[in-house]
Design an enzyme around this catalytic site. Sequence first.
Site, PDB file in Angstrom:
ATOM      1  N   ARG A 196       0.851  -1.182   0.000  1.00  0.00           N
ATOM      2  CA  ARG A 196       0.000   0.000   0.000  1.00  0.00           C
ATOM      3  C   ARG A 196       0.892   1.240   0.000  1.00  0.00           C
ATOM      4  O   ARG A 196       1.906   1.289   0.702  1.00  0.00           O
ATOM      5  CB  ARG A 196      -0.932   0.039   1.220  1.00  0.00           C
ATOM      6  CG  ARG A 196      -2.082  -0.962   1.179  1.00  0.00           C
ATOM      7  CD  ARG A 196      -3.059  -0.653   0.047  1.00  0.00           C
ATOM      8  NE  ARG A 196      -4.205  -1.554   0.024  1.00  0.00           N
ATOM      9  CZ  ARG A 196      -4.262  -2.689  -0.654  1.00  0.00           C
ATOM     10  NH1 ARG A 196      -3.190  -3.095  -1.323  1.00  0.00           N
ATOM     11  NH2 ARG A 196      -5.346  -3.431  -0.648  1.00  0.00           N
ATOM     12  N   GLU A 215      -4.629   7.076  -5.999  1.00  0.00           N
ATOM     13  CA  GLU A 215      -4.803   6.206  -7.168  1.00  0.00           C
ATOM     14  C   GLU A 215      -6.149   6.522  -7.832  1.00  0.00           C
ATOM     15  O   GLU A 215      -7.153   6.624  -7.136  1.00  0.00           O
ATOM     16  CB  GLU A 215      -4.753   4.733  -6.740  1.00  0.00           C
ATOM     17  CG  GLU A 215      -3.405   4.337  -6.146  1.00  0.00           C
ATOM     18  CD  GLU A 215      -3.348   2.892  -5.698  1.00  0.00           C
ATOM     19  OE1 GLU A 215      -4.352   2.150  -5.890  1.00  0.00           O
ATOM     20  OE2 GLU A 215      -2.311   2.475  -5.175  1.00  0.00           O
ATOM     21  N   HIS A 224      -1.392  -0.451  -9.899  1.00  0.00           N
ATOM     22  CA  HIS A 224      -2.013  -1.353  -8.918  1.00  0.00           C
ATOM     23  C   HIS A 224      -2.471  -2.644  -9.591  1.00  0.00           C
ATOM     24  O   HIS A 224      -3.645  -3.021  -9.555  1.00  0.00           O
ATOM     25  CB  HIS A 224      -3.189  -0.675  -8.212  1.00  0.00           C
ATOM     26  CG  HIS A 224      -3.438  -1.243  -6.842  1.00  0.00           C
ATOM     27  ND1 HIS A 224      -3.791  -0.457  -5.777  1.00  0.00           N
ATOM     28  CD2 HIS A 224      -3.378  -2.518  -6.373  1.00  0.00           C
ATOM     29  CE1 HIS A 224      -3.956  -1.229  -4.705  1.00  0.00           C
ATOM     30  NE2 HIS A 224      -3.716  -2.483  -5.050  1.00  0.00           N
TER      31      HIS A 224
END
Length: 245
Positions: free
Chosen positions: A163, A192, A211
Amino acid sequence: KLLVTTGMRNASIDVAAANQCGIVVCGTPGEPHATAELTWGLILSLLRQIPTEDAATRNGAWQTGLGTGLAGKTLGLLGLGRLGSQVAKVGLAFQMKVIAWSQNLDEERAAGMGVTRVERNALLEQSDVVSIHLVLSNRTRGLIGEDELRSMKPTACLINTSRGPIVEEAALVSALKGGQIAGAGLDVFDIEPLPADHSLRLLPNTVITPHLGYVTRETYAIFYTSALEAIVAFRDGNPVRVLGP
């Protein structure tokens, strides 16, 4: 009445509040290998300069840089749980020395995996590649900041598929610009999608992905099938994989 999330953990959902409102929150299983596989994709891409050489070759150049091999180097893992242990096995297969730290990791468990348990500062100082495999929490938020980055080797690389906020992003950008560390392979960020004008998009010593840790055909097959299963089970009065606060 029902909220289904992919995976068995989602920090975006206030599960306690949902429960108080009488809303059932259910999760799904996931594919257990995808994120560990991407971790190695980032490590190899960064150390062997694969994206840079690919772009250069397409533009007519040939062997523009000098990569770094893995054998004999030290891989430091922040976290040796389900994902970290998978990454460790591959590191050992590459003939790397693997060391690890987490607050709950003991020497016996690490040794059973062929890994040496060290303190966090020693891991940062000794590692050629530091890879993060910790859950974001109050304990891990900002775990890697200016001081920690300064303690790493100037030839070392940082990999984060966990993360974004575990690493202080501004400090990381500064360390990359100033050559305090050699590079970073990042799949996660504070914001994001990554903003269009973000500095990380422009730094030549990074490999960045959007991601993608969980984004595989196999994972999505599990997600969709399990989400449908959760809906049917809820409709039939027997909800499955119910998440608690």
